[in-house]
Motif scaffolding. Structure first.
Motif, PDB file in Angstrom:
ATOM      1  N   ILE A  82      -4.673  80.675  49.878  1.00  0.00           N
ATOM      2  CA  ILE A  82      -3.515  81.517  49.566  1.00  0.00           C
ATOM      3  C   ILE A  82      -2.220  80.744  49.727  1.00  0.00           C
ATOM      4  O   ILE A  82      -1.281  80.854  48.912  1.00  0.00           O
ATOM      5  CB  ILE A  82      -3.531  82.771  50.458  1.00  0.00           C
ATOM      6  N   ASP A  83      -2.110  79.927  50.789  1.00  0.00           N
ATOM      7  CA  ASP A  83      -0.881  79.169  50.993  1.00  0.00           C
ATOM      8  C   ASP A  83      -0.661  78.150  49.896  1.00  0.00           C
ATOM      9  O   ASP A  83       0.476  77.917  49.460  1.00  0.00           O
ATOM     10  CB  ASP A  83      -0.918  78.476  52.364  1.00  0.00           C
ATOM     11  N   PHE A  84      -1.709  77.506  49.447  1.00  0.00           N
ATOM     12  CA  PHE A  84      -1.541  76.469  48.432  1.00  0.00           C
ATOM     13  C   PHE A  84      -1.456  77.044  47.018  1.00  0.00           C
ATOM     14  O   PHE A  84      -0.629  76.586  46.220  1.00  0.00           O
ATOM     15  CB  PHE A  84      -2.708  75.472  48.513  1.00  0.00           C
ATOM     16  N   PHE A  85      -2.306  78.024  46.676  1.00  0.00           N
ATOM     17  CA  PHE A  85      -2.419  78.482  45.294  1.00  0.00           C
ATOM     18  C   PHE A  85      -1.948  79.916  45.092  1.00  0.00           C
ATOM     19  O   PHE A  85      -1.920  80.389  43.949  1.00  0.00           O
ATOM     20  CB  PHE A  85      -3.874  78.375  44.816  1.00  0.00           C
ATOM     21  N   GLY A  86      -1.596  80.616  46.137  1.00  0.00           N
ATOM     22  CA  GLY A  86      -1.147  81.986  45.989  1.00  0.00           C
ATOM     23  C   GLY A  86      -2.276  82.882  45.486  1.00  0.00           C
ATOM     24  O   GLY A  86      -3.440  82.740  45.855  1.00  0.00           O
ATOM     25  N   LEU A 129      -5.191  75.855  37.203  1.00  0.00           N
ATOM     26  CA  LEU A 129      -4.541  76.083  38.496  1.00  0.00           C
ATOM     27  C   LEU A 129      -3.062  75.726  38.444  1.00  0.00           C
ATOM     28  O   LEU A 129      -2.196  76.485  38.905  1.00  0.00           O
ATOM     29  CB  LEU A 129      -5.237  75.253  39.582  1.00  0.00           C
ATOM     30  N   LEU A 130      -2.739  74.553  37.873  1.00  0.00           N
ATOM     31  CA  LEU A 130      -1.341  74.118  37.824  1.00  0.00           C
ATOM     32  C   LEU A 130      -0.485  75.062  36.998  1.00  0.00           C
ATOM     33  O   LEU A 130       0.611  75.476  37.426  1.00  0.00           O
ATOM     34  CB  LEU A 130      -1.264  72.695  37.268  1.00  0.00           C
ATOM     35  N   SER A 131      -0.969  75.426  35.798  1.00  0.00           N
ATOM     36  CA  SER A 131      -0.161  76.259  34.916  1.00  0.00           C
ATOM     37  C   SER A 131      -0.065  77.690  35.428  1.00  0.00           C
ATOM     38  O   SER A 131       1.004  78.315  35.388  1.00  0.00           O
ATOM     39  CB  SER A 131      -0.743  76.236  33.504  1.00  0.00           C
ATOM     40  N   ALA A 148       3.901  84.140  44.994  1.00  0.00           N
ATOM     41  CA  ALA A 148       2.565  84.431  44.473  1.00  0.00           C
ATOM     42  C   ALA A 148       1.875  83.197  43.937  1.00  0.00           C
ATOM     43  O   ALA A 148       0.663  83.169  43.811  1.00  0.00           O
ATOM     44  CB  ALA A 148       2.655  85.499  43.369  1.00  0.00           C
ATOM     45  N   GLY A 149       2.639  82.167  43.593  1.00  0.00           N
ATOM     46  CA  GLY A 149       2.040  80.933  43.101  1.00  0.00           C
ATOM     47  C   GLY A 149       1.753  79.928  44.175  1.00  0.00           C
ATOM     48  O   GLY A 149       1.220  78.845  43.876  1.00  0.00           O
ATOM     49  N   GLY A 150       2.063  80.212  45.417  1.00  0.00           N
ATOM     50  CA  GLY A 150       1.767  79.293  46.499  1.00  0.00           C
ATOM     51  C   GLY A 150       2.667  78.064  46.484  1.00  0.00           C
ATOM     52  O   GLY A 150       3.620  77.932  45.702  1.00  0.00           O
ATOM     53  N   VAL A 151       2.368  77.152  47.402  1.00  0.00           N
ATOM     54  CA  VAL A 151       3.151  75.915  47.510  1.00  0.00           C
ATOM     55  C   VAL A 151       3.030  75.086  46.249  1.00  0.00           C
ATOM     56  O   VAL A 151       4.009  74.516  45.746  1.00  0.00           O
ATOM     57  CB  VAL A 151       2.678  75.116  48.749  1.00  0.00           C
ATOM     58  N   LEU A 152       1.819  75.004  45.704  1.00  0.00           N
ATOM     59  CA  LEU A 152       1.613  74.210  44.492  1.00  0.00           C
ATOM     60  C   LEU A 152       2.427  74.760  43.326  1.00  0.00           C
ATOM     61  O   LEU A 152       3.076  74.012  42.591  1.00  0.00           O
ATOM     62  CB  LEU A 152       0.125  74.185  44.138  1.00  0.00           C
ATOM     63  N   GLY A 153       2.429  76.072  43.126  1.00  0.00           N
ATOM     64  CA  GLY A 153       3.190  76.659  42.034  1.00  0.00           C
ATOM     65  C   GLY A 153       4.676  76.465  42.182  1.00  0.00           C
ATOM     66  O   GLY A 153       5.393  76.210  41.205  1.00  0.00           O
ATOM     67  N   PHE A 177      -1.867  76.421  29.726  1.00  0.00           N
ATOM     68  CA  PHE A 177      -2.836  77.405  30.209  1.00  0.00           C
ATOM     69  C   PHE A 177      -3.856  77.770  29.134  1.00  0.00           C
ATOM     70  O   PHE A 177      -5.065  77.823  29.398  1.00  0.00           O
ATOM     71  CB  PHE A 177      -2.089  78.653  30.688  1.00  0.00           C
ATOM     72  N   LEU A 178      -3.381  78.002  27.904  1.00  0.00           N
ATOM     73  CA  LEU A 178      -4.313  78.361  26.821  1.00  0.00           C
ATOM     74  C   LEU A 178      -5.250  77.211  26.496  1.00  0.00           C
ATOM     75  O   LEU A 178      -6.447  77.400  26.277  1.00  0.00           O
ATOM     76  CB  LEU A 178      -3.527  78.787  25.581  1.00  0.00           C
TER      77      LEU A 178
END
Length: 861
Positions: A82-86, A129-131, A148-153, A177-178
Motif C-alpha cells: 500500500i505504501d509503495f503502490f497505493g 504498475l507505473l502508469s 492513492a498511487g503510493g510513493v511510486l505513483g 497503460f493501454l
C-alpha cells in the motif's frame, strides 16, 4: 527442440520412465495451481483488511495486537504494497490469479516455461504498475485522495508533469497503460471493436425485427396473383449478400462491409431506394452455386459494387426481360471431402495421455502425426471458374470444342470434367496433354478418357498449393474404422479428398512399382503400418525381404514377424519356398475339415475350442523313434494370415534367377484361400522383372511415377503413370477393374514408424519359425524347384571335376570363363563356382567380384 525429435526421444525411454515423467509433470502443474490460488487468496486477505494502525514495514512502534486477517506477516506485506503502490497494490493478487487461469487454460499443453514470453508479460505488468499509480496520483478517482498511487505513483507523476504538462502527461500515461494491458493479457483492441460492432448490429437488427411499426395490415395487403409463389416460398429463396458471396469455406465479411450492407437495408426499408443484391443460385443437386446480380426490371435501376447509389436507366430498357450476366457460368463445383464423414470417435485427435494402457491389444493411432488443421483447398472458386473458361479456350485454340460441366477439387489435383462436342474423338484430347500443360503453365496434365458412369472426359490439373495427406487422417476415417478385415490397407485420398482403403485379402496380391523418389517405399510403409494398427500377431504374420537393408529393417523385432527381416536373397528364396510348403499344408488341413478358405477353417476351429472339443491335427504323424500315442496328437489352432513383403524383388530375381519367378507364380496362383498374400515392390518396371507370368497372377497393381509411357504400360497395361506428380501420387488398379484410380498416397515418416514399432516391441517378443529361412528342405513338393536342384549346383554335377581341373590349372576363376569353356548356361556355371567355393577350391567373391584359387592344381601323370 522440435516436437518430432522429442517424440523420437520419448520412444527410447521405457514405459515406466515415460509414466514417471508424465506423473511428475502433472503433479508439478497441479501443485503450482494450488500454490498460486493460495497466494492470491492470502494477498487479498492482507490487502482487504489493511489497517494503518497495524505494525508494518515502516512502523516504529511496538504494537503487539494485529487486526489484519493474514496475521503479522500479512500486515507487513500489505503495508509494504500500500505504501509503495497505493490502491494499485490490488493488481498483485490479480496477476497471480491471471497466471493461475493460464495454468487451467493450458492444462493439456506441454509443461515448458517460455522465458521470452514470461519476461514480456512481466514487463507489461511493470508498465501497468507505473502508469496506473501515476494516474491515481494525478487524479482523485471515486473519492480517493492523492496518496492513492503510493510513493511510486507520486514520484513518477511528478517527473512526468515536470517533463510535460498535466494534459500531455495524462495522454502518455493512458497510452502506456493501454499498451501494457495488451502486452500483459494479450487483449486485442481491434477484436474488442469488432465484437462490440457485431453485438451492436445484432441489437439493431433485433430492434428492427421486433419493433417495426411500418408493417401494413392484412386488409391493405394486395392479393397475390394466382400463379405467384406463396410468401413462405419467397422467404426460402437463397440468401442475398450485398457486398460479397459468403459461401461455405470463404472468409466472413468484415465489420465495415456488414455495416454498409445493414445501412443499405435500412435505406431500403425507409423507402428511399432498393438495394441490388447478389443472389446465390443453387444448381439442381444443391452442391454448386452461381452468383449474379438481380435487379427488378420495373425499377429502372442498376448498380455495381463500386457504385452503391442507384442510377436511372433509359425508359426503353424498363420492359426488357432480365438477362443473366455475360460471364456467368453454371459450372458444378463438387465440395471437398463429400463422402466420408470422418471418424465416429471424435477422441481420435487427442494426444497420448498418462493413462494409455500398455496392455491394450493394439497401439493407438495417436502415435502418428496429426493432419495439418490449416489446409488449403487448392484453387479458389473464382480461380476454378476462370480455369474452366481458360481450358475451353485453350482446347478451342487446338480445334477441339468442349464444355466444362463439373469441377472436382482435391488435395493435390483438380479434375475438370469436360463434355466434347459431337464428333470429337477422345484420342484428339489425349494427344494434347503436353500442349495443355504448356498452355496452362503446369507441370503435367493427365487426360482420363473414360469415367465410369459418365459421358465426359476428365482433365486433371495440379493444384497451386499441394496438401500433405497424413496416414493418421486416413486411419481415423470411417472407411478404415468400419473395415473388419485385418488386412485393410490405407492407401491415401482420392482426387476428391475422400479416404481410400483396400483389402489385401480380396486383391489377393499386390504389385507396386515406381521410380526412385516417387514415394514407393513410403507407400509400402503406410500399408504395413495400416495392418500393424489393425491386427494383432495372432491375426497377421509377416515375412519381410529387404535387399537394400534400409527400408524394412526398421521392423526387425516386432512380434508379427515369422523370421528376422531377410537381407540375403538366397534366404529370401528359401522363405518363398517355405510359403509354398505352408500353402500346401494348409490346403491339406482345409480339405480334411471340409472348408473352402482360411476364414472357414478358423471359424470351425474356434467353434470347436469354445465348445470344449478341440479338433486334433489330422496331419500329425508319430515319431517312429518315440512311443507316441494318440493322446499326444496336438489340437488345431486358428491360423494367421501371412503377408510376404518384398521391397525390391528385381534384385532377388537377378541373384537367384528364374526360380523366384516360378515360386512367386505358384504362390500367386493358389495361395489366396490359404491366407498367404504377396506385396511385391520394385523400382525397375521392365518386362524382365514384371514378367507376363507375374502380371497374369497379380492383377492388382499400383504404379507411382515412372519415366516413360512404356514403363506405365508394363505395370498397368496402359499409359498415365508417366504424368504423375511424384511424392506419393499413384494410380491404383483395383481387382477386377481395368480402369486405374488416381490416389494421393498417405505420408508417414521414420519417426512415426519408430513409435509404432516401439509400441509393438513393448507388447511382446517375436516367435520365429526356424524352417522359414531353411526353405522347408525336408519336404519335397511336386512342381516346386529346390534351390539345390537344377542344372547342377553341387559336387554331383558331371562337369564338376572338369571345372575344378580347369580352374586350378589356369589359376583364374570366373563364372563367364566356366560358361565359355564348357558351353553351358549362366545358372549352371554359377552353381559350379558356388560348389567350388563351398568345397574350399576357390575363395569367396571380393568387393570387386574377383575370386582367388586356393586349391593346388591336380597332379600330372
Amino acid at each position: 527442440m522440435s516436437e518430432r525429435k522429442k517424440a523420437g526421444q520419448e520412444t527410447q525411454l521405457t514405459e515406466k520412465q515415460q509414466r514417471f515423467r508424465k506423473l511428475l509433470a502433472q503433479g508439478g502443474r497441479e501443485g503450482a495451481l494450488i500454490a498460486l490460488t493460495a497466494l492470491c487468496i492470502y494477498l487479498l486477505m492482507a490487502l482487504v483488511s489493511y489497517s494503518a494502525s497495524d505494525p508494518g514495514w515502516a512502523s516504529v512502534g511496538h504494537e503487539v495486537s494485529v487486526s489484519n486477517y493474514a496475521g503479522r506477516t500479512g500486515a507487513w506485506i500489505a503495508s509494504l504494497l500500500i505504501d509503495f503502490f497505493g490502491q494499485v497494490a490490488f493488481l498483485f493478487p490479480a496477476m497471480v490469479a491471471f497466471y493461475a487461469f493460464l495454468l487451467v487454460k493450458h492444462r493439456n499443453d506441454s509443461v515448458e516455461l517460455h522465458w521470452p514470453l514470461f519476461l514480456l508479460r512481466f514487463g507489461g505488468f511493470i508498465l501497468i504498475l507505473l502508469s496506473a499509480t501515476s494516474l491515481l496520483s494525478l487524479y482523485s478517482i471515486m473519492g480517493l485522495d492523492a496518496s492513492a498511487g503510493g510513493v511510486l505513483g507520486a514520484e513518477v507523476s511528478d517527473a512526468m508533469v515536470g517533463a510535460f504538462n498535466l494534459p500531455a502527461a495524462t495522454l502518455v500515461l493512458v497510452a502506456i497503460f493501454l499498451f501494457a494491458l495488451t502486452v500483459f493479457t494479450g487483449l486485442s483492441w481491434f477484436g474488442m471493436m469488432d465484437a462490440l460492432g457485431d453485438y451492436t448490429l445484432r441489437f439493431a437488427d433485433w430492434i428492427k425485427t421486433n419493433f417495426n411499426t411500418n408493417v401494413e395490415s392484412d386488409e391493405d395487403t394486395p392479393e397475390p396473383p394466382k400463379n405467384a409463389e406463396p410468401a413462405s416460398a419467397a422467404r426460402r429463396e437463397p440468401p442475398l449478400v450485398n457486398d460479397r458471396v459468403a459461401a461455405d469455406g470463404e472468409e466472413k465479411p468484415s465489420l465495415m462491409q456488414r455495416i454498409r450492407g445493414w445501412f443499405r437495408r435500412s435505406k431500403a426499408d425507409d423507402g428511399e431506394y432498393e438495394p441490388l443484391p447478389t443472389r446465390i443460385e443453387p444448381s439442381v443437386d444443391g452442391l454448386a452455386a452461381t452468383a449474379r446480380l438481380d435487379a427488378p426490371a420495373e425499377a429502372g435501376f442498376s448498380a455495381t459494387d463500386d457504385e452503391p447509389a442507384p442510377r436511372p436507366q433509359p425508359a426503353a430498357r424498363k420492359a426488357a426481360p432480365e438477362q443473366p450476366a455475360a460471364d456467368a457460368r453454371n459450372v458444378k463445383i463438387s465440395p471437398f471431402k463429400r463422402k466420408d464423414d470422418g471418424p465416429r470417435d471424435k477422441d481420435t485427435k487427442r494426444q497420448p495421455s498418462l493413462f494409455d494402457d500398455i496392455d491394450s491389444p493394439l497401439p493407438p493411432i495417436t502415435l502418428l502425426d496429426p493432419a495439418d488443421p490449416h489446409k488449403k483447398k487448392g484453387y479458389s472458386k473464382e480461380s476454378l471458374e476462370h480455369m474452366s473458361q481458360l481450358l475451353e479456350e485453350k482446347l478451342s485454340d487446338f480445334g477441339v470444342s468442349v464444355e466444362v460441366v463439373e469441377v472436382n477439387p482435391g488435395p493435390v489435383i483438380t479434375r475438370f470434367e469436360i463434355k466434347p462436342a459431337p464428333g470429337v474423338k477422345v484420342s484428339r484430347i489425349s494427344n494434347l496433354a503436353k500442349d495443355l500443360a504448356r498452355s496452362l503453365a503446369v507441370i503435367s496434365v493427365r487426360v482420363v478418357e473414360v469415367i465410369p458412369g459418365k459421358s465426359v472426359v476428365g482433365i486433371e490439373i495440379p493444384n497451386e498449393e499441394r496438401e500433405m495427406v497424413r496416414l493418421r487422417e486416413v486411419l481415423s476415417s470411417r472407411a478404415f474404422e468400419e473395415s473388419s478385415s485385418p488386412l485393410t490397407l490405407a492407401l491415401g485420398n482420392d482426387i476428391g479428398g475422400n479416404p481410400m482403403t483396400a483389402n489385401l485379402g480380396k486383391m489377393p496380391h499386390l504389385l507396386v512399382a515406381g521410380t526412385t523418389g516417387s514415394g514407393k517405399s513410403v507407400g509400402v510403409n503406410a500399408m504395413i503400418l495400416s495392418m500393424l494398427l489393425k491386427a494383432t500377431p495372432d491375426e497377421v504374420r509377416f515375412i519381410m525381404v529387404d535387399p537394400k537393408m534400409l527400408e524394412l529393417s526398421i521392423y526387425d523385432g516386432i512380434p508379427h514377424l515369422l523370421a528376422p527381416v531377410v537381407t540375403d536373397m538366397k534366404e529370401a528364396a528359401n522363405g518363398l519356398r517355405w510359403c509354398v510348403a505352408e500353402m500346401e499344408r494348409r490346403y491339406r488341413l482345409m480339405a480334411a475339415l471340409g472348408v473352402r478358405n482360411l476364414a472357414g477353417f478358423n471359424r470351425k476351429v474356434k467353434d470347436a475350442i469354445e465348445a470344449g472339443e478341440p479338433i486334433p491335427d489330422p496331419l500329425w504323424k508319430p515319431d517312429e523313434y518315440l512311443e507316441n500315442g494318440e493322446e499326444d496328437r496336438p489340437a488345431l489352432e486358428p491360423l494367421p494370415f501371412i503377408v510376404v513383403v518384398i521391397d525390391e524383388f528385381a534384385d532377388m530375381m537377378m541373384i537367384v534367377g528364374k526360380k523366384v519367378e516360378e515360386l512367386i507364380a505358384r504362390i500367386a496362383q493358389k495361395a489366396r484361400a490359404a491366407g498367404i498374400h504377396l506385396i511385391l515392390a520394385t523400382q525397375r518396371p521392365s518386362v524382365d522383372v514384371i514378367t507376363g507370368l507375374i502380371k497374369a497372377n497379380i492383377p492388382t497393381r499400383i504404379s507411382f511415377s515412372v519415366q516413360s509411357k512404356i514403363d506405365s504400360r508394363t505395370v498397368l497395361d496402359q499409359g498415365g503413370a508417366e504424368q504423375l506428380l511424384g511424392h506419393g501420387d499413384m494410380l491404383y488398379l483395383p481387382p477386377g477393374s481395368g480402369l486405374p484410380v488416381r490416389v494421393h498416397g498417405a505420408f508417414v515418416d521414420d519417426d512415426e514408424v519408430h513409435r509404432v514399432v516401439s509400441a509393438w516391441k513393448d507388447r511382446g517378443e517375436p516367435v520365429y519359425v526356424d524352417d522359414v529361412l531353411n526353405g522347408a528342405e525336408g519336404e519335397k513338393l511336386p512342381g516346386v524347384p529346390s534351390l539345390s536342384e537344377g542344372s547342377g549346383d553341387s559336387e554331383g554335377d558331371s562337369l564338376y571335376d572338369e571345372a575344378v581341373a580347369f580352374v586350378t590349372e589356369g589359376r583364374r576363376v570366373s563364372i563367364s570363363s566356366v560358361q565359355r569353356k564348357f558351353k553351358i548356361g549362366y545358372n549352371r556355371a554359377a552353381n559350379l563356382v558356388d560348389a567350388m567355393e563351398a568345397s574350399g577350391v576357390v575363395s569367396a567373391a571380393g568387393h570387386n567380384g574377383a575370386r582367388e584359387v586356393l586349391a593346388p592344381p591336380p597332379p600330372r601323370d
